[in-house]
Write an enzyme that holds these catalytic residues in place. Structure first.
Site, mmCIF file in Angstrom:
data_model
loop_
_atom_site.group_PDB
_atom_site.id
_atom_site.type_symbol
_atom_site.label_atom_id
_atom_site.label_comp_id
_atom_site.label_asym_id
_atom_site.label_seq_id
_atom_site.Cartn_x
_atom_site.Cartn_y
_atom_site.Cartn_z
ATOM 1 N N ASP A 12 -72.318 -54.612 26.596
ATOM 2 C CA ASP A 12 -72.924 -55.628 25.688
ATOM 3 C C ASP A 12 -73.964 -55.193 24.803
ATOM 4 O O ASP A 12 -74.780 -54.380 25.013
ATOM 5 C CB ASP A 12 -73.479 -56.704 26.871
ATOM 6 C CG ASP A 12 -73.151 -58.204 26.413
ATOM 7 O OD1 ASP A 12 -73.050 -58.424 25.257
ATOM 8 O OD2 ASP A 12 -73.029 -59.121 27.318
ATOM 9 N N HIS B 44 -74.873 -57.409 15.935
ATOM 10 C CA HIS B 44 -75.296 -58.027 17.349
ATOM 11 C C HIS B 44 -74.443 -57.342 18.594
ATOM 12 O O HIS B 44 -74.782 -57.542 19.620
ATOM 13 C CB HIS B 44 -74.793 -59.595 17.320
ATOM 14 C CG HIS B 44 -75.655 -60.347 16.581
ATOM 15 N ND1 HIS B 44 -76.716 -61.207 16.935
ATOM 16 C CD2 HIS B 44 -75.675 -60.392 15.203
ATOM 17 C CE1 HIS B 44 -77.301 -61.662 16.078
ATOM 18 N NE2 HIS B 44 -76.658 -61.192 14.692
HETATM 19 P P1 ADQ Z 1 -72.718 -63.454 23.072
HETATM 20 O O1 ADQ Z 1 -71.370 -62.541 23.314
HETATM 21 O O2 ADQ Z 1 -72.076 -64.673 22.896
HETATM 22 O O3 ADQ Z 1 -73.384 -62.802 22.045
HETATM 23 P P2 ADQ Z 1 -74.981 -63.560 25.109
HETATM 24 O O4 ADQ Z 1 -76.059 -63.053 24.490
HETATM 25 O O5 ADQ Z 1 -74.834 -63.301 26.569
HETATM 26 O O6 ADQ Z 1 -73.619 -63.273 24.533
HETATM 27 O O7 ADQ Z 1 -75.033 -65.240 24.982
HETATM 28 C C1 ADQ Z 1 -75.157 -65.874 24.038
HETATM 29 C C2 ADQ Z 1 -75.764 -67.356 24.370
HETATM 30 O O8 ADQ Z 1 -74.571 -68.126 24.704
HETATM 31 C C3 ADQ Z 1 -76.989 -67.410 25.432
HETATM 32 O O9 ADQ Z 1 -77.820 -68.495 24.876
HETATM 33 C C4 ADQ Z 1 -76.177 -68.211 26.497
HETATM 34 O O10 ADQ Z 1 -76.969 -69.146 26.982
HETATM 35 C C5 ADQ Z 1 -75.159 -68.851 25.788
HETATM 36 N N1 ADQ Z 1 -73.748 -68.898 26.927
HETATM 37 C C6 ADQ Z 1 -73.223 -67.785 27.305
HETATM 38 N N2 ADQ Z 1 -72.158 -68.338 28.218
HETATM 39 C C7 ADQ Z 1 -72.646 -69.552 28.196
HETATM 40 C C8 ADQ Z 1 -71.874 -70.613 29.106
HETATM 41 N N3 ADQ Z 1 -71.029 -70.274 29.960
HETATM 42 N N4 ADQ Z 1 -72.161 -71.982 28.920
HETATM 43 C C9 ADQ Z 1 -73.170 -72.099 28.048
HETATM 44 N N5 ADQ Z 1 -73.969 -71.279 27.078
HETATM 45 C C10 ADQ Z 1 -73.398 -69.948 27.343
HETATM 46 C C11 ADQ Z 1 -73.407 -61.793 21.009
HETATM 47 C C12 ADQ Z 1 -73.477 -60.432 21.788
HETATM 48 C C13 ADQ Z 1 -74.843 -60.222 22.735
HETATM 49 C C14 ADQ Z 1 -76.127 -60.413 21.969
HETATM 50 C C15 ADQ Z 1 -75.931 -61.770 21.260
HETATM 51 C C16 ADQ Z 1 -77.204 -62.001 20.416
HETATM 52 O O11 ADQ Z 1 -72.251 -60.098 22.298
HETATM 53 O O12 ADQ Z 1 -74.701 -58.790 23.342
HETATM 54 O O13 ADQ Z 1 -77.063 -60.639 23.223
HETATM 55 O O14 ADQ Z 1 -74.769 -61.889 20.346
HETATM 56 O O15 ADQ Z 1 -77.368 -60.901 19.442
#
Ligand code: ADQ
Length: 471
Positions: free
Chosen positions: A360, A153
């Site tokens: 990211d 991911h």
């Molecule tokens: P994450 O690093 O967790 O995921 P991201 O893809 O931006 O990052 O977010 C994942 C989910 O978490 C989103 O649905 C978002 O809405 C939720 N989220 C993030 N911040 C939040 C907040 N402040 N409050 C509530 N909800 C929040 C990892 C990788 C990413 C990749 C994903 C999926 O780091 O690059 O996109 O996995 O593969």
């Protein structure tokens, strides 16, 4: 019918109230369509390696406890102090220790033991993320011949960075025990192919076949998406809720939004600095813009994370101290998570979405922001070119997060963007979302894993010319 075994560090057991994370969102459609067993860490620490199973519909959720040492060495240690920073191109933050590395392998072995007890010969195994890179290897050592796929991911850096990781030469080649290794972007897949060429001398034109004998490892690109139309409908309803109404009533002018976990990869300090430059250069917007940054704390046991939390607090305070007046504060920094519904409504109410990670894998917030918009009057996405999402989102306002003046200028441009340009960009972005909707993501991966379909990334990898001296 074959069951899908999903293995990941954390398991989103229904109703257990886990912090939101990318994986749960990404796997939703797969869990709906297939009979799945999702196995991983319970989030609890105990000395007895207790394992519990929960059921929902036809799916089972198997969670196992870790010991205190496991948590320190595998999770806080090797996964989050070595693999996370290095895979996000931050060699300077990596803290390697052999003890952590051995804890990492120990937990991979523990998960493999749990898995082999339950696996039937035609089950398919799908392993997720950097916590479990060697899982296929330890499963093969236990005689498992099932199809096993791996999806990363987060980004995979070029071999020039990866090879600085002690023990990369045992860990990264362990990916060769998977039948399929999937990445978010062609760039990540090509980095992996370059690693194989440089370190193992595997000519890249056969990078879809690594190793001798019957098993072939193949590489593919499977960009993670979201449930586009569903999220759009959710946002359309949520924008009318009391919470969004109250937020909008409480601010003069327009809303700009950032939503991230508190993590150095997300570029929050640099983003605040960019906003500060914007405010300094554009007094005409004072009193007319409020930047809402929603950032629940994560991994606060790790020093870099708690230090960053303090630094971000201090910068937010400085910005408000310098520019606030009795009627207006330029920013709100909120340290708690919001529900998907609340976020979707806030995205839709915002005129600008600021998504500027330093690096990211994909970044689903960027995708959710676009999906949430009203196509008649859409907000503008400012997106880091170093988010995986940038490879699909050429129509966003793409920025270099290392250049705060340029990001500040992008905010000014987004604020002034005419409706016609906003609509044009939004319709391109929305079309890109639909092309990679999450409903197809799991199936695309599982189809490629099950049938050996030709994979998209192989074309990108073919173009790579191995450095001189490699056969
Ligand atoms: P994450 O690093 O967790 O995921 P991201 O893809 O931006 O990052 O977010 C994942 C989910 O978490 C989103 O649905 C978002 O809405 C939720 N989220 C993030 N911040 C939040 C907040 N402040 N409050 C509530 N909800 C929040 C990892 C990788 C990413 C990749 C994903 C999926 O780091 O690059 O996109 O996995 O593969």
């Amino acid at each position: 019918m074959a069951r899908i075994f999903i293995i990941s560090n954390r398991v989103a057991v229904p109703k257990a109230g886990l912090q939101p994370g990318g994986l749960e969102v990404a796997l939703k459609a797969t869990l709906k369509k297939h009979t799945c067993v999702w196995l991983g860490w319970s989030g609890e620490l105990s000395d007895t390696a207790r394992t519990q199973t929960f059921h929902k519909g036809r799916n089972a959720y198997v969670v196992t406890d870790l010991g205190g040492d496991d948590f320190e060495e595998y999770y806080n240690g090797f996964a989050n102090r070595v693999l996370w920073p290095i895979f996000h191109y931050r060699l300077d933050l990596a803290e390697f220790s052999r003890r952590d590395l051995s804890g990492y392998w120990r937990v991979n072995n523990q998960f493999a033991d749990e898995l082999v007890q339950r696996l039937k010969p035609d089950d398919i195994v799908w392993v997720h993320d950097y916590h479990l890179i060697p899982l296929a290897k330890v499963l093969r050592e236990r005689g498992v011949n099932n199809r096993i796929g791996f999806f990363l991911h987060i980004p995979l850096p070029p071999p020039e960075i990866l090879t600085a990781m002690p023990n990369h030469d045992t860990l990264i080649p362990a990916l060769g025990d998977y039948d399929l290794v999937g990445f978010q972007t062609d760039g990540d897949a090509a980095n992996f192919a370059r690693y194989l060429a440089r370190e193992l001398g595997t000519p890249t034109h056969i990078s879809h076949r690594l190793g001798d004998g019957e098993r072939a490892m193949r590489i593919g690109t499977f960009p993670v998406g979201i449930e586009t139309r569903e999220f759009n409908r959710l946002a359309g309803r949520a924008v009318r809720t009391q919470l969004v109404g109250q937020v909008m009533k409480s601010i003069p002018g327009v809303l700009m939004i950032g939503v991230d976990r508190l993590d150095y990869s997300k570029g929050i300090p640099a983003r605040l600095e960019a906003y500060e430059r914007f405010l300094a250069a554009h007094p005409e917007w004072h009193g007319k813009i409020t930047y809402l940054q929603i950032t629940p704390k994560s991994r606060s046991q790790i020093k870099e994370y708690s230090e960053m939390a303090e630094a971000v607090n201090a910068t937010a305070g400085r910005i408000n101290g310098a520019y606030s007046n009795a009627a207006w504060s330029p920013m709100r920094y909120v340290n708690r998570p919001y529900s998907r519904t609340a976020l979707s409504g806030l995205y839709r109410a915002a005129k600008v979405g600021l998504v500027t990670p330093m690096r990211d894998g994909m970044n689903l917030v960027a995708k959710e922001f676009v999906a949430a918009q009203d196509d008649e009057d859409p907000g503008v996405l400012i997106l880091s070119r170093f988010a995986g999402a940038a490879s699909e989102f050429g129509a966003a306002v793409l920025v270099n997060p290392y250049d705060p003046d340029a990001v500040g200028a992008a905010i000014a441009r987004a604020m002034a963007m005419p409706l016609e340009e906003r609509r044009r960009r939004h319709s391109e972005l929305f079309a890109a979302l639909l092309r990679n909707d999450i409903a197809d993501w799991g199936d695309n991966f599982l189809k490629a894993l099950g049938t050996g379909n030709k994979l998209r990334a192989i074309d990108a990898i073919k173009d790579f010319v191995p450095p001189a001296g490699i056969a």
